[in-house]
Design a protein around this motif. Structure first.
Motif, PDB file in Angstrom:
ATOM      1  N   GLU A  32      -7.828  -2.220   7.925  1.00  0.00           N
ATOM      2  CA  GLU A  32      -8.318  -3.595   7.795  1.00  0.00           C
ATOM      3  C   GLU A  32      -7.216  -4.601   8.126  1.00  0.00           C
ATOM      4  O   GLU A  32      -7.457  -5.610   8.804  1.00  0.00           O
ATOM      5  CB  GLU A  32      -8.841  -3.830   6.387  1.00  0.00           C
ATOM      6  N   ALA A  33      -6.001  -4.332   7.656  1.00  0.00           N
ATOM      7  CA  ALA A  33      -4.875  -5.239   7.923  1.00  0.00           C
ATOM      8  C   ALA A  33      -4.585  -5.332   9.411  1.00  0.00           C
ATOM      9  O   ALA A  33      -4.314  -6.422   9.943  1.00  0.00           O
ATOM     10  CB  ALA A  33      -3.635  -4.767   7.161  1.00  0.00           C
ATOM     11  N   LEU A  34      -4.663  -4.218  10.122  1.00  0.00           N
ATOM     12  CA  LEU A  34      -4.422  -4.225  11.561  1.00  0.00           C
ATOM     13  C   LEU A  34      -5.525  -4.981  12.300  1.00  0.00           C
ATOM     14  O   LEU A  34      -5.250  -5.739  13.242  1.00  0.00           O
ATOM     15  CB  LEU A  34      -4.326  -2.791  12.087  1.00  0.00           C
ATOM     16  N   LEU A  35      -6.757  -4.803  11.879  1.00  0.00           N
ATOM     17  CA  LEU A  35      -7.875  -5.493  12.525  1.00  0.00           C
ATOM     18  C   LEU A  35      -7.796  -7.005  12.320  1.00  0.00           C
ATOM     19  O   LEU A  35      -8.052  -7.786  13.243  1.00  0.00           O
ATOM     20  CB  LEU A  35      -9.206  -4.960  11.991  1.00  0.00           C
ATOM     21  N   VAL A  36      -7.428  -7.427  11.117  1.00  0.00           N
ATOM     22  CA  VAL A  36      -7.306  -8.854  10.819  1.00  0.00           C
ATOM     23  C   VAL A  36      -6.238  -9.499  11.701  1.00  0.00           C
ATOM     24  O   VAL A  36      -6.347 -10.666  12.085  1.00  0.00           O
ATOM     25  CB  VAL A  36      -6.995  -9.075   9.322  1.00  0.00           C
ATOM     26  N   SER A  37      -5.215  -8.729  12.053  1.00  0.00           N
ATOM     27  CA  SER A  37      -4.133  -9.246  12.897  1.00  0.00           C
ATOM     28  C   SER A  37      -4.417  -9.066  14.378  1.00  0.00           C
ATOM     29  O   SER A  37      -3.526  -9.225  15.214  1.00  0.00           O
ATOM     30  CB  SER A  37      -2.811  -8.553  12.537  1.00  0.00           C
ATOM     31  N   ASP A  38      -5.658  -8.708  14.718  1.00  0.00           N
ATOM     32  CA  ASP A  38      -6.126  -8.613  16.104  1.00  0.00           C
ATOM     33  C   ASP A  38      -5.472  -7.509  16.918  1.00  0.00           C
ATOM     34  O   ASP A  38      -5.213  -7.678  18.119  1.00  0.00           O
ATOM     35  CB  ASP A  38      -5.977  -9.960  16.831  1.00  0.00           C
ATOM     36  N   PHE A  39      -5.246  -6.373  16.264  1.00  0.00           N
ATOM     37  CA  PHE A  39      -4.799  -5.222  17.042  1.00  0.00           C
ATOM     38  C   PHE A  39      -5.935  -4.644  17.874  1.00  0.00           C
ATOM     39  O   PHE A  39      -5.700  -3.933  18.839  1.00  0.00           O
ATOM     40  CB  PHE A  39      -4.233  -4.131  16.113  1.00  0.00           C
ATOM     41  N   GLY A  40      -7.158  -4.951  17.488  1.00  0.00           N
ATOM     42  CA  GLY A  40      -8.311  -4.444  18.235  1.00  0.00           C
ATOM     43  C   GLY A  40      -8.790  -3.127  17.661  1.00  0.00           C
ATOM     44  O   GLY A  40      -7.984  -2.305  17.196  1.00  0.00           O
ATOM     45  N   PRO A  41     -10.108  -2.887  17.676  1.00  0.00           N
ATOM     46  CA  PRO A  41     -10.658  -1.675  17.047  1.00  0.00           C
ATOM     47  C   PRO A  41     -10.182  -0.388  17.681  1.00  0.00           C
ATOM     48  O   PRO A  41      -9.901   0.589  16.971  1.00  0.00           O
ATOM     49  CB  PRO A  41     -12.180  -1.863  17.209  1.00  0.00           C
ATOM     50  N   ARG A  42     -10.082  -0.335  18.994  1.00  0.00           N
ATOM     51  CA  ARG A  42      -9.706   0.918  19.651  1.00  0.00           C
ATOM     52  C   ARG A  42      -8.287   1.342  19.301  1.00  0.00           C
ATOM     53  O   ARG A  42      -8.033   2.500  18.949  1.00  0.00           O
ATOM     54  CB  ARG A  42      -9.838   0.766  21.174  1.00  0.00           C
ATOM     55  N   ILE A  43      -7.357   0.385  19.373  1.00  0.00           N
ATOM     56  CA  ILE A  43      -5.961   0.695  19.032  1.00  0.00           C
ATOM     57  C   ILE A  43      -5.839   1.042  17.554  1.00  0.00           C
ATOM     58  O   ILE A  43      -5.154   1.995  17.174  1.00  0.00           O
ATOM     59  CB  ILE A  43      -5.052  -0.502  19.348  1.00  0.00           C
ATOM     60  N   THR A  44      -6.514   0.262  16.717  1.00  0.00           N
ATOM     61  CA  THR A  44      -6.421   0.460  15.270  1.00  0.00           C
ATOM     62  C   THR A  44      -6.903   1.850  14.876  1.00  0.00           C
ATOM     63  O   THR A  44      -6.227   2.573  14.121  1.00  0.00           O
ATOM     64  CB  THR A  44      -7.238  -0.612  14.538  1.00  0.00           C
ATOM     65  N   ILE A  45      -8.063   2.242  15.373  1.00  0.00           N
ATOM     66  CA  ILE A  45      -8.602   3.565  15.036  1.00  0.00           C
ATOM     67  C   ILE A  45      -7.671   4.662  15.543  1.00  0.00           C
ATOM     68  O   ILE A  45      -7.420   5.665  14.847  1.00  0.00           O
ATOM     69  CB  ILE A  45     -10.014   3.725  15.633  1.00  0.00           C
ATOM     70  N   LYS A  46      -7.148   4.481  16.723  1.00  0.00           N
ATOM     71  CA  LYS A  46      -6.238   5.470  17.301  1.00  0.00           C
ATOM     72  C   LYS A  46      -4.989   5.645  16.437  1.00  0.00           C
ATOM     73  O   LYS A  46      -4.563   6.774  16.147  1.00  0.00           O
ATOM     74  CB  LYS A  46      -5.848   5.038  18.711  1.00  0.00           C
ATOM     75  N   ILE A  47      -4.413   4.528  15.984  1.00  0.00           N
ATOM     76  CA  ILE A  47      -3.201   4.589  15.163  1.00  0.00           C
ATOM     77  C   ILE A  47      -3.492   5.220  13.809  1.00  0.00           C
ATOM     78  O   ILE A  47      -2.759   6.104  13.342  1.00  0.00           O
ATOM     79  CB  ILE A  47      -2.612   3.169  14.976  1.00  0.00           C
TER      80      ILE A  47
ATOM     81  N   LEU B 192       0.818  -1.211   0.000  1.00  0.00           N
ATOM     82  CA  LEU B 192       0.000   0.000   0.000  1.00  0.00           C
ATOM     83  C   LEU B 192       0.853   1.262   0.000  1.00  0.00           C
ATOM     84  O   LEU B 192       0.528   2.260  -0.658  1.00  0.00           O
ATOM     85  CB  LEU B 192      -0.920   0.012   1.227  1.00  0.00           C
ATOM     86  N   LEU B 193       1.938   1.233   0.739  1.00  0.00           N
ATOM     87  CA  LEU B 193       2.755   2.430   0.921  1.00  0.00           C
ATOM     88  C   LEU B 193       3.830   2.598  -0.144  1.00  0.00           C
ATOM     89  O   LEU B 193       4.445   3.669  -0.244  1.00  0.00           O
ATOM     90  CB  LEU B 193       3.409   2.398   2.305  1.00  0.00           C
ATOM     91  N   LEU B 194       4.055   1.545  -0.923  1.00  0.00           N
ATOM     92  CA  LEU B 194       5.131   1.599  -1.913  1.00  0.00           C
ATOM     93  C   LEU B 194       4.895   2.713  -2.930  1.00  0.00           C
ATOM     94  O   LEU B 194       5.814   3.472  -3.278  1.00  0.00           O
ATOM     95  CB  LEU B 194       5.247   0.242  -2.620  1.00  0.00           C
ATOM     96  N   TYR B 195       3.659   2.829  -3.424  1.00  0.00           N
ATOM     97  CA  TYR B 195       3.334   3.851  -4.429  1.00  0.00           C
ATOM     98  C   TYR B 195       2.330   4.862  -3.867  1.00  0.00           C
ATOM     99  O   TYR B 195       1.491   5.385  -4.582  1.00  0.00           O
ATOM    100  CB  TYR B 195       2.774   3.191  -5.687  1.00  0.00           C
ATOM    101  N   TRP B 196       2.445   5.123  -2.598  1.00  0.00           N
ATOM    102  CA  TRP B 196       1.483   6.023  -1.949  1.00  0.00           C
ATOM    103  C   TRP B 196       1.604   7.440  -2.479  1.00  0.00           C
ATOM    104  O   TRP B 196       2.694   7.938  -2.769  1.00  0.00           O
ATOM    105  CB  TRP B 196       1.750   6.035  -0.445  1.00  0.00           C
ATOM    106  N   ASN B 197       0.455   8.111  -2.626  1.00  0.00           N
ATOM    107  CA  ASN B 197       0.441   9.544  -2.891  1.00  0.00           C
ATOM    108  C   ASN B 197      -0.712  10.161  -2.118  1.00  0.00           C
ATOM    109  O   ASN B 197      -1.640   9.474  -1.696  1.00  0.00           O
ATOM    110  CB  ASN B 197       0.344   9.856  -4.390  1.00  0.00           C
TER     111      ASN B 197
ATOM    112  N   ASP C 195      -7.714   3.131   4.865  1.00  0.00           N
ATOM    113  CA  ASP C 195      -8.802   2.162   5.087  1.00  0.00           C
ATOM    114  C   ASP C 195      -8.284   0.731   4.988  1.00  0.00           C
ATOM    115  O   ASP C 195      -8.648  -0.136   5.799  1.00  0.00           O
ATOM    116  CB  ASP C 195      -9.925   2.380   4.060  1.00  0.00           C
ATOM    117  N   GLU C 196      -7.427   0.479   4.006  1.00  0.00           N
ATOM    118  CA  GLU C 196      -6.877  -0.868   3.837  1.00  0.00           C
ATOM    119  C   GLU C 196      -5.856  -1.182   4.944  1.00  0.00           C
ATOM    120  O   GLU C 196      -5.753  -2.331   5.390  1.00  0.00           O
ATOM    121  CB  GLU C 196      -6.242  -1.007   2.456  1.00  0.00           C
ATOM    122  N   LEU C 197      -5.127  -0.178   5.379  1.00  0.00           N
ATOM    123  CA  LEU C 197      -4.196  -0.374   6.485  1.00  0.00           C
ATOM    124  C   LEU C 197      -4.969  -0.722   7.761  1.00  0.00           C
ATOM    125  O   LEU C 197      -4.576  -1.610   8.526  1.00  0.00           O
ATOM    126  CB  LEU C 197      -3.365   0.897   6.679  1.00  0.00           C
TER     127      LEU C 197
END
Length: 388
Positions: free
Chosen positions: A124-139, A106-111, A120-122
């Motif tokens: 989703e990746a954090l949520l799938v890895s069980d970072f948890g919604p609160r931490i994910t939204i905060k980050i 995602l970040l390789l060709y980011w603009n 949004d895709e980042l």
């Protein structure tokens, strides 16, 4: 007033037999059991006569400067070992890293125009890895603010900021990752958790690591409910060359086993007593109350004990471990976590979630089945392993 005799126990030694005389209750005997491995195959089996009755200790247990220094060095050696074993941490979190590999793409060709889609895709990746919604939204929201304000201008800067956010959380809320073993010998570590989480195995691996750093270890088989628990711990005692106290009679109280083990550790100069406990569901309040009895029994023998109460959590359960952690913490006051089976899980973000939720540090992580695969947790190595 005479107290009711505790259930009969025995102390098993898995090292070379030697002629010794030790003070103890007559309920104990010292047994040498040869290991099935070739190393022990030629050793004779020896049973020592029951111990003599111990004389009351009149003076208080004194703190020696040498003991304080020993535990300080032990904690430092374990921490240094964690930094030298970064390859094990890296390989152990391979499945979580694969989950998060999409972030690099995602970040390789980011603009700037793609900011919303990329974030949004980042997320989703954090949520799938069980970072948890609160931490994910905060980050993610912090990254969004820094991008829109012009602080982050490239994909590499965004990734560095992501890693820093996770590392800051781990080091702020869970900074005390070293074992806190106090100032008196023996230091006492209680291992608690639900059935099937890898509790007894983690205790055995921890014994191996501490013994390799020069500590004299005594194991206590406090899991008196599961029939095979003592046998399993005895096998670990053989593998690690440690001594072990087990209950000889069925239906022995776990608190009695742990109390007698800590007394033995105090009388015989052991550095650390590792106490196994029965696995229990966090919703079974009667069994949870037994942990309180175990904790009180240990504290009566050595003031300030147990020094550590480590909760073993199965990494495969992901965010489902949080209710367990809350309940155990409310009952006995958890001082640290051991997260197991993370090598087979893609949900390594749960490490961050449990620290953020409870503010309790992760002390060790299980990243393989080998005896050396219980690794001291190092936040920086962890972050680098999942966001390579």
């Amino acid at each position: 007033m005479l107290s009711t005799p505790s259930p009969s126990l025995h102390l098993t030694q898995f090292s070379l037999p030697r002629n010794i005389e030790m003070a103890s209750s007559t309920q104990f005997s010292l047994t040498f059991k040869p290991s099935p491995s070739p190393l022990f195959s030629n050793f004779p089996q020896t049973r020592f006569s029951p111990f003599t009755t111990a004389k009351p200790i009149a003076s208080r247990f004194k703190v020696l400067a040498s003991q304080t220094g020993f535990f300080t060095r032990l904690g430092r050696l374990i921490k240094e070992k964690a930094k030298s074993d970064v390859e094990k941490i890296f390989s152990g979190f391979s499945k979580t890293r694969d989950n998060l590999a999409v972030i690099d793409e995602l970040l390789l060709y980011w603009n700037l125009a793609d900011t919303d889609r990329v974030l949004d895709e980042l997320e989703e990746a954090l949520l799938v890895s069980d970072f948890g919604p609160r931490i994910t939204i905060k980050i993610v929201e912090r990254l969004r603010e820094d991008i829109l304000s012009g602080k982050l201008k490239s994909g590499s800067e965004i990734k560095d900021a992501l890693k820093k956010s996770v590392l800051d959380l781990l080091t702020t809320k869970g900074s005390n990752t070293e074992l806190r073993l106090g100032f008196r010998k023996p230091a006492v570590i209680m291992i608690v958790g639900v059935n099937g989480g890898g509790k007894t195995t983690s205790l055995g691996k921890l014994a191996y690591r501490l013994k390799n750093e020069g500590a004299k270890i005594l194991m206590a088989a406090g899991d008196t409910f599961r029939a095979a628990a003592s046998d399993q711990l005895e096998i670990w005692a053989e593998r690690t060359g440690c001594e072990i106290v087990v209950a000889e009679k069925e239906n022995a109280k776990a608190s009695s086993v742990l109390s007698q083990a800590v007394k033995r550790g105090k009388e015989q100069g052991f550095d650390v007593v590792l106490c196994d406990t029965s696995g229990r569901l966090h919703t079974n309040y009667s069994l949870m109350e037994e942990l309180i009895a175990c904790k009180k029994a240990v504290e009566k023998v050595v003031r300030g004990a147990p020094n550590e109460i480590l909760l073993v959590l199965d990494g495969n359960t992901g965010l489902n471990m949080l209710p367990q952690a809350r309940e155990f913490n409310e009952v006995v006051g958890i001082t640290g976590f051991i997260l197991t089976k993370l090598d087979g899980s893609a949900r390594g973000g749960c490490v961050v979630s449990v620290v953020d939720e409870l503010g309790i540090p992760v002390k060790f992580v299980g990243v393989g089945e080998g005896v050396e695969d219980l690794q001291p947790f190092d936040a920086e190595a962890f972050v680098n392993a999942i966001f390579s």
